[in-house]
Design an enzyme around this catalytic site. Sequence first.
Site, PDB file in Angstrom:
ATOM      1  CE  LYS A 172      40.054  -3.568  -3.157  1.00 30.44           C
ATOM      2  NZ  LYS A 172      41.352  -2.502  -2.509  1.00 30.44           N
ATOM      3  CE1 TYR A 196      41.201   1.930  -4.468  1.00 32.88           C
ATOM      4  CE2 TYR A 196      41.915   0.699  -6.361  1.00 32.88           C
ATOM      5  CZ  TYR A 196      41.227   1.072  -5.770  1.00 32.88           C
ATOM      6  OH  TYR A 196      40.747  -0.349  -4.886  1.00 32.88           O
ATOM      7  CG  PHE A 248      50.270   2.538  -1.256  1.00 36.33           C
ATOM      8  CD1 PHE A 248      48.295   1.945  -1.590  1.00 36.33           C
ATOM      9  CD2 PHE A 248      49.949   2.787  -0.069  1.00 36.33           C
ATOM     10  CE1 PHE A 248      47.667   2.911  -1.641  1.00 36.33           C
ATOM     11  CE2 PHE A 248      49.438   3.511   0.111  1.00 36.33           C
ATOM     12  CZ  PHE A 248      47.640   3.777  -0.711  1.00 36.33           C
ATOM     13  NE  ARG A 251      34.476   2.851   3.185  1.00 41.83           N
ATOM     14  CZ  ARG A 251      35.705   3.489   1.733  1.00 41.83           C
ATOM     15  NH1 ARG A 251      36.296   2.916   1.764  1.00 41.83           N
ATOM     16  NH2 ARG A 251      36.628   4.105   3.324  1.00 41.83           N
ATOM     17  CB  THR A 270      41.785   0.279   4.707  1.00 42.28           C
ATOM     18  OG1 THR A 270      40.690   1.645   4.532  1.00 42.28           O
ATOM     19  CG2 THR A 270      42.614   0.019   3.498  1.00 42.28           C
ATOM     20  NE  ARG A 319      39.052  -4.013   2.129  1.00 38.25           N
ATOM     21  CZ  ARG A 319      38.862  -2.692   2.289  1.00 38.25           C
ATOM     22  NH1 ARG A 319      38.552  -1.918   3.255  1.00 38.25           N
ATOM     23  NH2 ARG A 319      38.512  -2.049   0.765  1.00 38.25           N
ATOM     24  CG  HIS A 357      36.193  -0.220  -4.462  1.00 37.66           C
ATOM     25  ND1 HIS A 357      37.161   0.652  -3.730  1.00 37.66           N
ATOM     26  CD2 HIS A 357      35.621   0.308  -5.459  1.00 37.66           C
ATOM     27  CE1 HIS A 357      36.804   1.775  -3.863  1.00 37.66           C
ATOM     28  NE2 HIS A 357      35.429   1.474  -4.830  1.00 37.66           N
ATOM     29  CD  GLU A 380      34.532   4.668  -6.913  1.00 40.11           C
ATOM     30  OE1 GLU A 380      34.173   3.244  -6.128  1.00 40.11           O
ATOM     31  OE2 GLU A 380      35.173   5.237  -5.801  1.00 40.11           O
TER      32      GLU A 380
HETATM   33  P1  GDP Z   1      39.339   1.854   1.173  1.00 42.12           P
HETATM   34  O1  GDP Z   1      38.809   2.577   0.888  1.00 42.12           O
HETATM   35  O2  GDP Z   1      39.213   1.554   2.919  1.00 42.12           O
HETATM   36  O3  GDP Z   1      39.939   0.517  -0.165  1.00 42.12           O
HETATM   37  O4  GDP Z   1      41.308   2.628   1.144  1.00 42.12           O
HETATM   38  P2  GDP Z   1      41.570   3.247   0.515  1.00 42.12           P
HETATM   39  O5  GDP Z   1      41.495   3.994  -0.630  1.00 42.12           O
HETATM   40  O6  GDP Z   1      42.051   3.953   1.624  1.00 42.12           O
HETATM   41  O7  GDP Z   1      42.681   2.388   0.064  1.00 42.12           O
HETATM   42  C1  GDP Z   1      42.745   1.749  -1.447  1.00 42.12           C
HETATM   43  C2  GDP Z   1      43.204   0.923  -1.982  1.00 42.12           C
HETATM   44  O8  GDP Z   1      44.137   0.750  -1.803  1.00 42.12           O
HETATM   45  C3  GDP Z   1      42.833   0.148  -0.265  1.00 42.12           C
HETATM   46  O9  GDP Z   1      42.003  -0.745  -0.157  1.00 42.12           O
HETATM   47  C4  GDP Z   1      44.277  -1.260  -0.242  1.00 42.12           C
HETATM   48  O10 GDP Z   1      44.076  -1.858  -1.985  1.00 42.12           O
HETATM   49  C5  GDP Z   1      45.258  -0.181  -1.118  1.00 42.12           C
HETATM   50  N1  GDP Z   1      45.512   0.487  -0.115  1.00 42.12           N
HETATM   51  C6  GDP Z   1      45.695   1.093   0.566  1.00 42.12           C
HETATM   52  N2  GDP Z   1      46.990   1.680   1.522  1.00 42.12           N
HETATM   53  C7  GDP Z   1      48.135   0.865   1.147  1.00 42.12           C
HETATM   54  C8  GDP Z   1      49.316   0.233   1.714  1.00 42.12           C
HETATM   55  O11 GDP Z   1      49.371   1.095   3.063  1.00 42.12           O
HETATM   56  N3  GDP Z   1      49.841  -0.325   1.173  1.00 42.12           N
HETATM   57  C9  GDP Z   1      49.103  -1.642   0.264  1.00 42.12           C
HETATM   58  N4  GDP Z   1      50.084  -2.309  -0.471  1.00 42.12           N
HETATM   59  N5  GDP Z   1      48.109  -1.062  -0.062  1.00 42.12           N
HETATM   60  C10 GDP Z   1      47.290   0.355   0.252  1.00 42.12           C
HETATM   61 MG    MG Z   2      38.236   4.278  -0.935  1.00 39.23          MG
END
Ligand code: GDP
Ligand code: MG
Length: 160
Positions: free
Chosen positions: A20, A60, A68, A96, A102, A113, A126, A137
């Site tokens: 990112k 997304y 958010f 992952r 996350t 992370r 990501h 994707e």
């Molecule tokens: P990932 O698969 O671990 O990347 O997580 P998700 O698919 O749930 O969310 C996608 C991306 O959205 C995350 O990697 C974060 O960059 C962002 N994100 C998810 N949850 C939050 C949140 O509660 N707050 C903020 N600011 N960003 C979030």
């Molecule tokens: Mg995700």
Amino acid sequence: FQLSSSLLRKEVEQTYIMIKPDGVQRGLVGEIISRFEKKGFLLKGLKLFQCPKDLAQEHYKDLKERPFFPNLIDYITSGPVVCMAWEGDGVVASARKLIGATNPLQAEPGTIRGDLAVQTGRNVVHGSDSPDNGKREIGLWFKEGELAQWESVQTPWLIE
Ligand code: GDP
Ligand code: MG
């Protein structure tokens, strides 16, 4: 009529990994790529890319109702990202694990992370969450012809 061996072979799993904009700005590109390289997955696609807003929204789309979401789209489009396609058996789940939770404060030390980030909204990388989403994707972020067809000389030393 002969079926080519690639058609008979089980389809190889691929995942979409993206560094990112915070990862690029913080000079973590080499460090992050290196973790997937060292693990032994095969790099099939790689580019530095300024993501347009509509692509970020499509990528997304499952999160579009979340509070958010607008911040997430601003974040992902705030500077160049590094787009990658990685291949190998079990690569989706393994990537992952390498990436970690996350929320970087909950991510285990040793994960990307866990080692390199502190906030969910700036979690540097990501990774696709299923083989189907990996396919979706990679199709979204790479054009026809942008993936390389190659085999690594390391393969016999990685796979029995
Ligand atoms: P990932 O698969 O671990 O990347 O997580 P998700 O698919 O749930 O969310 C996608 C991306 O959205 C995350 O990697 C974060 O960059 C962002 N994100 C998810 N949850 C939050 C949140 O509660 N707050 C903020 N600011 N960003 C979030
Ligand atoms: Mg995700």
